[in-house]
Design a protein around this motif. Structure first.
Motif, PDB file in Angstrom:
ATOM      1  N   ARG A   9       0.936  -1.244  -0.133  1.00 28.50           N
ATOM      2  CA  ARG A   9      -0.159  -0.140   0.059  1.00 28.50           C
ATOM      3  C   ARG A   9       0.946   1.070  -0.096  1.00 28.50           C
ATOM      4  NH1 ARG A   9      -2.590   3.745   3.588  1.00 28.50           N
ATOM      5  NH2 ARG A   9      -4.454   4.533   2.766  1.00 28.50           N
ATOM      6  N   SER A  10       2.111   0.970   0.574  1.00 30.86           N
ATOM      7  CA  SER A  10       2.830   2.359   0.880  1.00 30.86           C
ATOM      8  C   SER A  10       4.102   1.903   0.869  1.00 30.86           C
ATOM      9  CB  SER A  10       2.510   3.140   2.036  1.00 30.86           C
ATOM     10  OG  SER A  10       3.377   4.387   2.188  1.00 30.86           O
ATOM     11  N   GLY A  11       5.510   2.678   0.172  1.00 34.06           N
ATOM     12  CA  GLY A  11       6.501   2.258   0.154  1.00 34.06           C
ATOM     13  C   GLY A  11       6.936   1.483  -0.946  1.00 34.06           C
ATOM     14  N   ALA A  12       8.330   1.190  -1.007  1.00 33.15           N
ATOM     15  CA  ALA A  12       8.851   0.380  -2.137  1.00 33.15           C
ATOM     16  C   ALA A  12       8.563  -0.925  -2.041  1.00 33.15           C
ATOM     17  CB  ALA A  12      10.421   0.543  -1.825  1.00 33.15           C
ATOM     18  N   MET A  13       8.281  -1.504  -3.406  1.00 34.82           N
ATOM     19  CA  MET A  13       7.975  -2.730  -3.663  1.00 34.82           C
ATOM     20  C   MET A  13       9.108  -3.633  -4.212  1.00 34.82           C
ATOM     21  SD  MET A  13       5.054  -4.233  -5.877  1.00 34.82           S
ATOM     22  CE  MET A  13       4.444  -6.098  -5.759  1.00 34.82           C
ATOM     23  N   THR A  14       9.506  -4.698  -3.408  1.00 35.57           N
ATOM     24  CA  THR A  14      10.577  -5.464  -3.783  1.00 35.57           C
ATOM     25  C   THR A  14      10.110  -6.474  -4.698  1.00 35.57           C
ATOM     26  OG1 THR A  14      11.723  -5.067  -1.569  1.00 35.57           O
ATOM     27  CG2 THR A  14      12.596  -6.991  -2.797  1.00 35.57           C
ATOM     28  N   ASP A  15      10.444  -6.463  -5.878  1.00 29.91           N
ATOM     29  CA  ASP A  15      10.290  -7.585  -6.761  1.00 29.91           C
ATOM     30  C   ASP A  15      10.761  -8.925  -6.436  1.00 29.91           C
ATOM     31  OD1 ASP A  15       8.786  -5.714  -8.617  1.00 29.91           O
ATOM     32  OD2 ASP A  15      10.725  -4.725  -9.151  1.00 29.91           O
ATOM     33  N   ASN A  16      11.998  -8.852  -6.164  1.00 31.03           N
ATOM     34  CA  ASN A  16      12.633 -10.036  -5.522  1.00 31.03           C
ATOM     35  C   ASN A  16      13.774  -9.744  -4.820  1.00 31.03           C
ATOM     36  OD1 ASN A  16      14.947 -10.260  -7.654  1.00 31.03           O
ATOM     37  ND2 ASN A  16      13.152 -10.030  -8.945  1.00 31.03           N
ATOM     38  N   SER A  17      14.169 -10.525  -3.856  1.00 33.42           N
ATOM     39  CA  SER A  17      15.232 -10.465  -2.999  1.00 33.42           C
ATOM     40  C   SER A  17      15.856 -11.860  -2.682  1.00 33.42           C
ATOM     41  CB  SER A  17      14.888  -9.789  -1.701  1.00 33.42           C
ATOM     42  OG  SER A  17      16.026  -9.401  -0.853  1.00 33.42           O
ATOM     43  N   LEU A  18      17.143 -11.860  -3.181  1.00 28.07           N
ATOM     44  CA  LEU A  18      17.920 -13.230  -2.742  1.00 28.07           C
ATOM     45  C   LEU A  18      18.643 -12.848  -1.491  1.00 28.07           C
ATOM     46  CD1 LEU A  18      19.057 -14.598  -6.147  1.00 28.07           C
ATOM     47  CD2 LEU A  18      17.312 -15.459  -4.611  1.00 28.07           C
ATOM     48  N   GLN A  19      18.798 -13.594  -0.564  1.00 30.19           N
ATOM     49  CA  GLN A  19      19.433 -13.254   0.741  1.00 30.19           C
ATOM     50  C   GLN A  19      20.236 -14.606   1.325  1.00 30.19           C
ATOM     51  OE1 GLN A  19      17.152 -11.290   3.820  1.00 30.19           O
ATOM     52  NE2 GLN A  19      15.855 -10.360   2.290  1.00 30.19           N
ATOM     53  N   PHE A  20      21.431 -14.366   1.727  1.00 28.54           N
ATOM     54  CA  PHE A  20      22.200 -15.421   2.075  1.00 28.54           C
ATOM     55  C   PHE A  20      22.713 -15.210   3.684  1.00 28.54           C
ATOM     56  CE2 PHE A  20      22.627 -15.402  -2.253  1.00 28.54           C
ATOM     57  CZ  PHE A  20      22.036 -16.471  -2.631  1.00 28.54           C
ATOM     58  N   ARG A  21      22.765 -15.949   4.610  1.00 26.77           N
ATOM     59  CA  ARG A  21      23.201 -15.977   5.630  1.00 26.77           C
ATOM     60  C   ARG A  21      24.428 -16.834   6.390  1.00 26.77           C
ATOM     61  NH1 ARG A  21      19.566 -16.585  11.050  1.00 26.77           N
ATOM     62  NH2 ARG A  21      20.168 -18.776  10.816  1.00 26.77           N
ATOM     63  N   LEU A  22      25.523 -16.574   6.612  1.00 29.60           N
ATOM     64  CA  LEU A  22      26.470 -17.541   7.102  1.00 29.60           C
ATOM     65  C   LEU A  22      26.795 -17.285   8.630  1.00 29.60           C
ATOM     66  CD1 LEU A  22      28.561 -19.816   6.317  1.00 29.60           C
ATOM     67  CD2 LEU A  22      30.187 -17.662   6.120  1.00 29.60           C
ATOM     68  N   ALA A  23      26.690 -18.332   9.350  1.00 32.26           N
ATOM     69  CA  ALA A  23      26.682 -18.390  10.931  1.00 32.26           C
ATOM     70  C   ALA A  23      27.794 -19.123  11.162  1.00 32.26           C
ATOM     71  CB  ALA A  23      25.353 -18.724  11.612  1.00 32.26           C
ATOM     72  N   TYR A  24      28.667 -18.711  12.349  1.00 30.62           N
ATOM     73  CA  TYR A  24      29.795 -19.290  12.717  1.00 30.62           C
ATOM     74  C   TYR A  24      29.453 -19.567  14.321  1.00 30.62           C
ATOM     75  CZ  TYR A  24      34.234 -20.785  14.552  1.00 30.62           C
ATOM     76  OH  TYR A  24      35.269 -21.459  15.392  1.00 30.62           O
ATOM     77  N   ILE A  25      29.222 -20.640  14.928  1.00 25.91           N
ATOM     78  CA  ILE A  25      29.058 -20.885  16.432  1.00 25.91           C
ATOM     79  C   ILE A  25      29.998 -21.346  16.821  1.00 25.91           C
ATOM     80  CG2 ILE A  25      27.293 -22.158  17.757  1.00 25.91           C
ATOM     81  CD1 ILE A  25      25.604 -22.864  15.215  1.00 25.91           C
ATOM     82  N   TYR A  26      30.279 -20.693  18.165  1.00 29.04           N
ATOM     83  CA  TYR A  26      31.598 -20.897  18.943  1.00 29.04           C
ATOM     84  C   TYR A  26      31.191 -20.359  20.448  1.00 29.04           C
ATOM     85  CZ  TYR A  26      32.482 -15.751  18.639  1.00 29.04           C
ATOM     86  OH  TYR A  26      32.004 -14.398  18.476  1.00 29.04           O
TER      87      TYR A  26
END
Length: 289
Positions: free
Chosen positions: A272-289
């Protein structure tokens, strides 16, 4: 610029400056599936996100305000999290800091901007952390400071205002395979520091339905919706209230005992308001220690 007309009659750079300053917030690290599952005290996480949203349109009051924006963003986010006991209460909490950085390329005007975004710090406190049954209830507060680069130049990672974000998240493990995460969120904003524009609170609801193929690998189907966040300046509306919905799918797997990788695809389905994201690819790398 006639704010009430939804950027009509404004030059493209001016329209985009208003669009970004009223809350595109693409670097916002929203709660993903599994984020509200507490980890044992003493665990540390270092997470690196990459987000690549593609934006062509923006909306004002349900009507298209801009088209063919040709905006590409490459956003990185560093997030550092420490799980520990909450002041000898026996509860778990996770103080953390979120540092966004990135680059935006506006093909419509051949403008390029890069730098650091607004830094966020805060924590979640879990009043329920049942590791065995996978039932968790967490309460969060995050503060975002106006530290970003090019605050008044239309840089999407810099909002030039203080913000306070409150969340409550519940994770319900039905069995070893299926889990449902639901997070309710509200965000309050200070005045924009260069214009004194006022923004109403934003309400958001996040839902993640997760299927665990194994304890190390899962997929999730997600839906997010937000309302509110109307912005006004001197009696004129800069941005109408949101009523926006987004769908996403993600896959997560462990690589050994300490590394985890997540891939996501997101798309706005109603704006309804604001920018419209047509598509978004996202990646996340996590290191657990």
């Amino acid at each position: 610029m006639n704010a009430s007309s939804g950027f009509k009659g404004a030059t493209l750079p001016c329209a985009l400056l208003a669009l970004f300053s009223t809350g595109l917030a693409v670097a916002d690290v929203k709660p993903d599936s599994g984020d509200y599952a507490a980890l044992p005290a003493g665990t540390d996480l270092a997470l690196l996100y990459q987000q690549n949203p593609r934006i062509e349109k923006s909306y004002f009051g349900g009507r298209k305000a801009a088209d063919n924006l040709d905006l590409d963003l490459t956003v990185g986010v560093l997030r550092l999290v420490h799980f520990t006991e909450f002041f000898d209460t026996g509860l778990i909490w996770d103080p953390q800091i979120v540092i966004p950085f990135g680059r935006q390329d506006l093909g419509a005007s051949d403008e390029k901007t890069s730098g650091l975004g607004d830094i966020t710090f805060g924590a979640t406190v879990w009043t329920l952390a049942d590791m065995e049954r996978n039932r968790h209830l967490g309460w969060s507060m995050f503060i975002t400071a106006p530290t970003g680069s090019d605050k008044n130049e239309g840089f999407a990672l810099s909002n030039n205002r203080w913000a306070a974000d409150f969340q409550v998240g519940y994770v319900h493990g039905f069995n070893e395979k299926w889990t449902w995460d639901v997070i309710a969120e509200t965000e309050f904003y200070g005045k924009q520091r260069d214009t004194d524009a006022k923004r109403a609170p934003l309400l958001q609801l996040h839902n993640h339905l997760r299927y665990n193929f194994t304890p190390a690998t899962s997929v999730a189907l997600s839906y997010r919706h937000n309302w509110g966040s109307r912005e006004r300046l001197d009696g004129q509306t800069l941005e109408t209230s949101h009523d926006n919905g987004t769908v996403g799918i993600s896959a997560t797997t462990m690589l050994g005992k300490q590394w985890q990788v997540m891939g996501q695809y997101w798309r706005d389905v109603s704006v309804r308001s604001g920018a419209m994201t047509d598509n978004s690819l996202q990646f996340r790398l996590a290191y657990i220690y």
